[in-house]
Design an enzyme around this catalytic site. Structure first.
Site, short mmCIF file in Angstrom:
data_model
loop_
_atom_site.label_atom_id
_atom_site.label_comp_id
_atom_site.label_asym_id
_atom_site.label_seq_id
_atom_site.Cartn_x
_atom_site.Cartn_y
_atom_site.Cartn_z
CD GLU A 23 -2.85 -1.22 0.12
OE1 GLU A 23 -3.09 -0.14 -0.48
OE2 GLU A 23 -3.39 -2.29 -0.19
CB CYS A 45 -0.90 7.35 1.46
SG CYS A 45 -2.35 6.45 2.04
#
Length: 472
Positions: free
Chosen positions: A209, A243
């Protein structure tokens, strides 16, 4: 205990079969819930020390996300664990086929520093749901949260279930060398490539991720006030250290002036005239990271200002913010207009409270610029036109996409969350977490009578050959 002994203990427990029953899995998930709820104030204090998060912000962005994942998983786990019936072709009849989800074994979860609670415990819930034992590696950068994890986990879990290892990159390398059955990593793309390379040597499956420069496009027909409010919230939550935060904005030239004014107005509304005094505006994780962002503002504004550079009206302009206090890990919510694609601000993921704004003629121009870069983790588009929205989703490839709101697509367990290309590998959340931490195993049971296998076993006679050529 050494890392070698840690993995041996967890592997022994897994091999005993103790992790397979639904009851065991639900018990571990309940322990995660208990650990989070009972020590809520301690978690909030650790997150404030690491990232300057207010208690309500820690709850909203971290604690509630974990608890939501637990609630959803508990409700659906029994159904997810059931074998899935599959068709058996006539050529293999009589027989029966099904797919089962087998636990993987010992899972290594490597979490980041920006959401050190959520991005550690949410995967942990998925790993338990899949019936695995777990090694947790919290980020040493978020040191207060790391210490709390190391303190509390042994109080709520047996050593044969989950263990915590602490330290830097060398500890991660040592752990990967023990050949875990799956590695789940959340972090930057450069570090993700290193993890992938280390895992590749042992053919260890991975979930990565990662991140990237998640772009936002604001169309001329967008609700500009709502867009400004939501973008400011999504960008500056956690001081931009998210993110999937909007990394930069492409705005249609017909509304650029009005929209940028609304951005400034909304920043003042959400964080006040002095954001450093706001309880809801966080801090950068370390002085080193704050210095990087300070330098990025300086370099971004200086770009093109030398003699012979860009024309004055196309040079970078500081619209608001720009103040920094590196020693106190503070960076203003900062908006910079007049940015071009070759500006240092566009070189890599910003991962901080700096928002470049780029004016474009239309969506086609924005899409062309976006598609020259690696696929981002998220893409945001603000518009009313159904035709434009459809074109945007079709044209721009990204890990996820959200329309008229940033960040929210990762808050639901009913959607997969993950990247594509350089922004990540694999998905999780909800059922996708369960599937990530299990192996889809094919099972076919062939009846003994009648024994149709003998028709194809050597030596093959004329009758059998005729049947084979005609029906198979």
């Amino acid at each position: 205990m050494s890392i070698v002994a840690t993995f041996q203990e967890l592997r022994t427990a897994f091999d005993s079969g103790v992790t397979r029953p639904l009851k065991w899995r639900l018990k571990q998930i309940a322990q995660v819930e208990k650990m989070v709820k009972k020590h809520r104030r301690e978690w909030e204090a650790a997150l404030h020390a690491d990232l300057g998060k207010a208690g309500v912000d820690a709850h909203l962005t971290e604690i509630s996300q974990v608890l939501g994942e637990i609630t959803h998983t508990r409700k659906h786990l029994a159904k997810w664990m059931r074998d899935a019936k599959a068709k058996t072709p006539l050529t293999l009849a009589p027989g029966r086929s099904w797919v089962r989800h087998d636990p993987l074994g010992v899972v290594l979860i490597i979490s980041p520093w920006n959401y050190p609670l959520q991005l550690q415990l949410s995967p942990l819930v998925g790993a338990f749901a899949g019936g695995n034992t777990v090694v947790l590696k919290p980020s040493e950068v978020a040191s207060h949260t790391e210490k709390l994890v190391a303190k509390l986990v042994p109080q709520y879990f047996d050593r044969s279930v989950v263990q915590v290892i602490t330290g830097g990159p060398e500890v991660v390398s040592q752990a990967i060398a023990q050949k875990p059955n799956h590695v789940f990593f959340t972090g930057s793309t450069p570090v993700g490539k290193i993890i992938a390379e280390q895992c590749g040597k042992h053919l260890i499956p991975t979930t990565l991720e990662l991140g990237g420069k998640s772009p936002t496009y604001v169309h001329k027909d967008a609700n500009l006030k709502t867009a400004a409010r939501r973008i400011v919230w999504g960008k500056f939550t956690n001081a931009g250290q998210t993110c999937v935060a909007p990394d930069h904005i492409y705005v249609h030239r017909k509304v650029a002036k009005e929209f940028t004014k609304l951005l400034v107005k909304e920043i003042k509304k959400q964080y006040g005239k002095a954001p450093h005094k706001s309880a809801h505006y966080g801090r950068i994780i370390t002085e080193k990271h704050a210095q990087r962002l300070n330098d990025l503002i300086v370099d971004g504004l200086a770009f093109g200002s030398a003699a012979g550079g860009a024309k004055k009206n196309s040079r970078p302009q500081l619209l608001c913010g720009g103040n920094t206090d590196v020693a106190n890990r503070y960076i203003d919510p900062t908006v910079i207009t007049g940015v071009t694609e070759d500006n240092p601000l566009m070189a890599e993921e910003i991962f901080g409270p700096i928002l470049p704004v780029i004016t474009v003629r239309n969506f086609a121009e924005a899409a062309a610029k976006i598609n020259l870069r690696p696929q981002p983790l998220a893409f945001y588009v603000f518009a009313k036109s159904r035709k434009l929205l459809s074109e945007a989703v079709d044209t721009v490839s990204s890990g996820g996409v959200a329309i008229n709101a940033p960040l929210v697509h990762l808050a639901t367990p009913y959607l997969p969350f993950g990247g594509v290309g350089e922004s990540g590998l694999g998905n999780y959340h909800g059922k996708w977490s369960f599937e990530t931490f299990t192996h889809e195993r094919a099972v076919l049971k062939k009846n003994n009578c009648p024994d149709t296998i003998k028709l194809i076993a050597a030596p093959v006679g004329r009758v059998s050959e005729s049947i084979i050529r005609r029906f198979m």
